[in-house]
Structures are given as C-alpha cells and as structure tokens.
Design an enzyme around this catalytic site. Structure first.
Site, PDB file in Angstrom:
ATOM      1  N   ASP A  34       4.284   2.113   6.437  1.00 21.91           N
ATOM      2  CA  ASP A  34       4.195   2.382   5.008  1.00 21.91           C
ATOM      3  C   ASP A  34       4.066   3.883   4.766  1.00 21.91           C
ATOM      4  O   ASP A  34       3.322   4.573   5.464  1.00 21.91           O
ATOM      5  CB  ASP A  34       2.976   1.639   4.447  1.00 21.91           C
ATOM      6  CG  ASP A  34       2.848   1.736   2.951  1.00 21.91           C
ATOM      7  OD1 ASP A  34       3.756   1.249   2.251  1.00 21.91           O
ATOM      8  OD2 ASP A  34       1.839   2.285   2.472  1.00 21.91           O
ATOM      9  N   GLU A  39       9.115   3.991   6.110  1.00 22.84           N
ATOM     10  CA  GLU A  39       9.436   4.034   4.687  1.00 22.84           C
ATOM     11  C   GLU A  39       9.305   5.481   4.223  1.00 22.84           C
ATOM     12  O   GLU A  39       8.219   6.066   4.291  1.00 22.84           O
ATOM     13  CB  GLU A  39       8.472   3.150   3.893  1.00 22.84           C
ATOM     14  CG  GLU A  39       8.706   3.222   2.389  1.00 22.84           C
ATOM     15  CD  GLU A  39       7.536   2.711   1.569  1.00 22.84           C
ATOM     16  OE1 GLU A  39       7.771   2.104   0.518  1.00 22.84           O
ATOM     17  OE2 GLU A  39       6.371   2.950   1.971  1.00 22.84           O
TER      18      GLU A  39
END
Length: 555
Positions: free
Chosen positions: A208, A276
């Site tokens: 993330d 990401e």
C-alpha cells in the site's frame, strides 16, 4: 528488456498473471455479524479458481480499530477478531494452494494506527524506545504546523499532540500516524513483519502507498501545482491536488528500503511484490521502483482508475507508459476498493452496463503485464449510491457531497437469491446494491452469455495467447473512437482493436500492417483493405503476419 523475451516458469509465475482482489469485509460473512471474514473467503476460493485467476490479493485483515477499515493497523502479526484467527488464515492459504492459487496480502507499511503500541509509546515522551519511530516535528514560532504538507483525507498532514507538544505527520487520517523510515529500527521491524507472513506461507505482498514511506528530512514546503494539471491521485475537489508532492513522498532513500525488502523476499521461493504508486510523475516513478532485479517485481499507478475514459485519453496513458516505463513490469488495474465501480465510472462510453463490462474485460486482459480484477468486476457490478446516513468511509464523510467516498464500490458481493444475496444471515455492514439482485453469481454461472462466463472464456483464451500473456506492445495511431495496439511475442503478433464508443467505428490500419485470421472469442468485426469496421462497444482480435511492418511506440 522486452517482455517478449520473458518466459513463464515456476519462478516468475506473476508475469502475465491474473490477480483477483478480495476485500474481505464484503466478500462472504460466515458468522452472521454482517461483516465478511476469512472463514467466509475460504470456501469461495473455488469461485476465484474457476474464474481462471492465478493469485488472490487479500486487502488488510490485521488487528485494527477499523477507522480506515484495516488500513490502520494496530498489530501487524495477528488477524482482527472480526475477520477470524491466524488458524483461519492458515486454512485459507491451504485451500488456495490446493487450488493452485497464490496468496498475496496487503502490507500497509507507511503508517500505523494511533492505537499501535509503537505509537502509544512514541507519543508518551521524547526519550522512550520508540520516540523517533514516527515523524515528529516542532511547531513554527506561531504554533502552526512545520510546513504546508496536506493529508489526502483533507486538511493539514500534521496533527498536534499535547503529550509531546509536537506535531506528528499523517498522510491519511489523523489516527494514522506515519512511520519514520529514516529510523533504521523502523525498517528492521517492518522487515520482521514481512518475514512473519512469508514464514506463514504467503506468496507475496501488495504494498500500500509504496512511495509514501520516506519523507524529506528537511521538511521543505511542497510547491503549488499548476491549476491546469490533472491529478490521478485524488479527486479534483480535494486540495491535495493543488500541490506538487516533491517532498512529502517519493524520496530517493525509499529505494534503499525496497532493496532491503527485495533481498528478504528473494530468500523465499516464487515470491512477488506489487507496489501501489500515487505520484505526480507516475510512470517515471514506476520505472525507478521496478528497475533491475533488486526492487519491486511490479507496480501499478492510478492512470486507469480515474473517470477519464475517452480513447484519446487511454491512448495517452499507454503512450506515457511506453515513453517513461516501457521496460518496466506493470500490473494493470481498472478498478479496486478505492474508486467507483468500473461500469459506472466509465458510463460515458455509452451502451448498457453489460456491454461495457464485456468490452472492458477485453481491454484489461489485453494489456501487457499482470492484471488485477477487483471482486465483482467479473459480475459487471455497478456502483451503489450509499446515502449519507449509511456512509462508513471517513474520506467520503469528509468530502461529501461532491465526493461520496469509497463505500459505493465496497458493498457486499451478491452470490445468490437467498437472504442478503447470500452474503450474510445478519445485517450487512453496507447496504446491498438494489440492481445487484439481477447480477448474482449463481444466475451468471448458468447464463452462457453472462459477464462472469465471458471473463472465464477470455481468461482461458488469454492463457493460450503468448502475445497477450508475455508479449510487448506496439501502440497504433490515436483515434477518437478506437484504441488499437499490437501485442507481440516472438513471431506471434495479435492486433487488438476496441471501439470505446456507442457508435459504429472505422479504423484505418497503418500502412504495412495487415491483419488476417480474425479471432472471434465472442467478438466480431470486419477487416478488409486495411480497414477495421467495429460495432458500438465492440472489440476484435486478429493475427498479424510476422513480416508486417509495425510503426509506432513499442516496448
């Protein structure tokens, strides 16, 4: 390195893989509390395997106060009770592996919950064992925050703490303090977290906000963003888009941590990492973060997660990718848990939702590299308009009404026509989509022309096409209605042409490109005299002779 030279072996299974994202809260509830859980996910693994996916990405299930629904972690090495236990996780992994599925988990390393023991200790004094594990800074002389950095969730990225009488940094909620990656002990602790899950049998990580890990130690102000610039990182109503994020993220020291993480994962067999990346210079950053064999295996950006869907825009996205990251390995995604459902978000394409879902499946699965399918995309689910009084997402509550947050794409999966569409015997944590009654998986299983079966057919066919699984990409000239490119692996060439409009389209092939042997796969079209004729929202795929002259951007 050309993707055409890559082969799919046991040690690079992730190249060309189809990865299915599960948002556990909304996938399947096993105990009637209205919240999906790991024991619910496990028996549904058959659905994912039957789709043809190679891997499952699980959104966070770690212990958390759930203010950001698991992206605020208070214990990295345990399962939150609402999702089950570590034993439940082990059973899930065993079931997935028995079906030939890899398991990737979502590691949130840039920040923790303010309920994490590390932060509780850190905020207690200036000289405790964790004092420098988070990003602390003195106030300016007038008491204001140390610089102009902003939180994606609104307002300043700095929160005053009365115990330390300092500000701490938070890129997201005030309850999500950012870890200080300039502290070696922080990096060591996070690598221990990764090792814990690797030892437990996971096959890799989705990382993330991977470019948010490291901040500028000098805390310099971000410069303003020219107002004409379009941001892919946040909605334009968000003031976060008004800065160039030069200093609050994407710092060069981050690459050193990624090298340490890669060195750890390389000690295990067949592991992959997906980053990401949300950045102003998205593909340049992606290229840097995946360069060589000692950083990330692959990454994705937000360019296709916006509401912009004109063929000329999509052509520009692929052109930017080829220009800035053509030698990098990309994991493509058209939807996830942070953006409205695809068929609703790209409603400007016209047609009905089923037509768009068929076409966009073809688009996603024709792109070079790995691809991610978000749960429910294979059913053609629409976004749900969740009323304000039922909103759960703090992002949407803050930005309402111009931005309604992310709850609309997080509503429960519709499995069948039993109570609550087979998701739970209790009250669902978010309302069910009214029109999802007509899109349940059990109905689509029996309908040969359903979106679900189209995904299955296309994924199965894709596996037989080396050019799609591992080939490079040559982008053909831009067109107002049609996006066209050629995928090539060795002598195998495949023309992909998609009419991304609700009107018939004609596309003239560049001189020297001859397309023959139209490959149906549920799509039809006509090719003659160098001209492709496509019906509205239609795709076609055709063989291109190995001796044809291809002119265009290639990688």
């Amino acid at each position: 390195m050309s993707q055409a030279t890559l082969s799919q072996t046991a040690t690079n299974w992730w190249r060309g893989a189809v990865i299915y994202q599960v948002y556990p809260r909304s996938f399947q509830d096993s105990n009637g509390d209205g919240i999906g859980d790991l024991p619910g996910v496990t028996p549904r693994m058959d659905h994912i395997a039957n789709l043809g996916a190679q891997a499952v990405w699980l959104s966070p299930f770690f212990t958390s106060p759930m203010l950001d629904f698991g992206y605020d972690v208070s214990n990295y090495c345990d399962v939150d009770p609402i999702f089950g236990t570590l034993a439940d996780f082990d059973q899930l992994v065993a079931k997935a592996h028995s079906l030939g599925l890899k398991v990737l988990i979502d590691l949130v390393l840039s920040h923790t919950s303010d309920q994490h023991p590390w932060f509780k200790d850190s905020r207690s004094s200036h000289d405790n064992a964790h004092a420098d594990w988070y990003v602390w800074a003195e106030a300016k002389e007038d008491g204001t925050p140390p610089n102009n950095w902003l939180s994606i969730f609104g307002g300043s990225a700095w929160q005053w703490d009365t115990r330390r009488q300092q500000y701490y940094m938070h890129n997201f909620l005030t309850s999500q303090p950012d870890l200080n990656f300039h502290c070696p002990a922080v990096q060591d602790a996070l690598l221990d977290v990764a090792k814990f899950w690797l030892d437990r049998g996971v096959d890799g990580f989705r990382l993330d906000t991977v470019n948010f890990y490291v901040h500028d130690q000098q805390l310099r102000n971000n410069p303003p963003m020219p107002r004409s610039t379009i941001s892919n990182t946040a909605p334009m109503v968000n003031p976060y888009t008004r800065q160039q994020h030069v200093y609050d993220k994407t710092q060069p020291e981050n690459l050193l941590f990624l090298q340490r993480l890669r060195a750890l994962t390389d000690q295990y067999d067949d592991i992959t990492t997906i980053g990401e990346i949300g950045d102003d210079h998205q593909y340049e950053t992606l290229a840097s973060y995946t360069e060589g064999n000692n950083r990330l295996h692959m990454a994705y950006v937000f360019a296709l997660l916006t509401d912009m869907c004109k063929p000329t825009y999509l052509h520009g996205v692929l052109a930017e990718y080829l220009r800035d990251a053509g030698n990098a390995y990309v994991c493509w995604s058209l939807g996830n848990h942070d953006v409205p459902r695809l068929v609703s978000r790209w409603a400007a394409l016209g047609g009905d939702e089923r037509q768009r879902a068929h076409l966009l499946a073809a688009f996603l699965l024709s792109l070079p590299g790995a691809v991610c399918i978000y749960e429910g995309e294979e059913l053609g689910l629409t976004d749900v308009d969740v009323p304000f009084e039922l909103l759960q997402d703090p992002y949407g509550i803050t930005m309402w009404p111009e931005f309604k947050g992310r709850d609309g794409c997080r509503t429960p999966m519709p499995w069948d026509h039993s109570a609550n569409l087979g998701f739970t015997t209790g009250k669902p944590w978010l309302p069910l989509g009214e029109d999802h009654t007509h899109r349940v998986a059990s109905d689509q299983q029996a309908d040969a022309q359903s979106v679900l079966n189209d995904y299955r057919r296309f994924i199965a066919w894709r596996k037989t096409q080396g050019a799609l699984c591992q080939g490079n990409l040559t982008l053909l000239p831009a067109h107002e209605q049609v996006l066209a490119f050629v995928r090539q692996a060795g002598d195998e060439r495949l023309l992909c042409a998609l009419n991304l409009s609700d009107k018939p389209a004609s596309y003239a092939l560049p001189a020297g490109v001859q397309a023959t042997d139209l490959i149906g796969h549920g799509f039809t079209g006509q090719i003659s005299n160098g001209q492709i004729e496509l019906a509205p929202l239609q795709a076609c795929f055709a063989s291109v002779p190995a001796n044809a002259s291809l002119q265009g951007q290639t990688a």
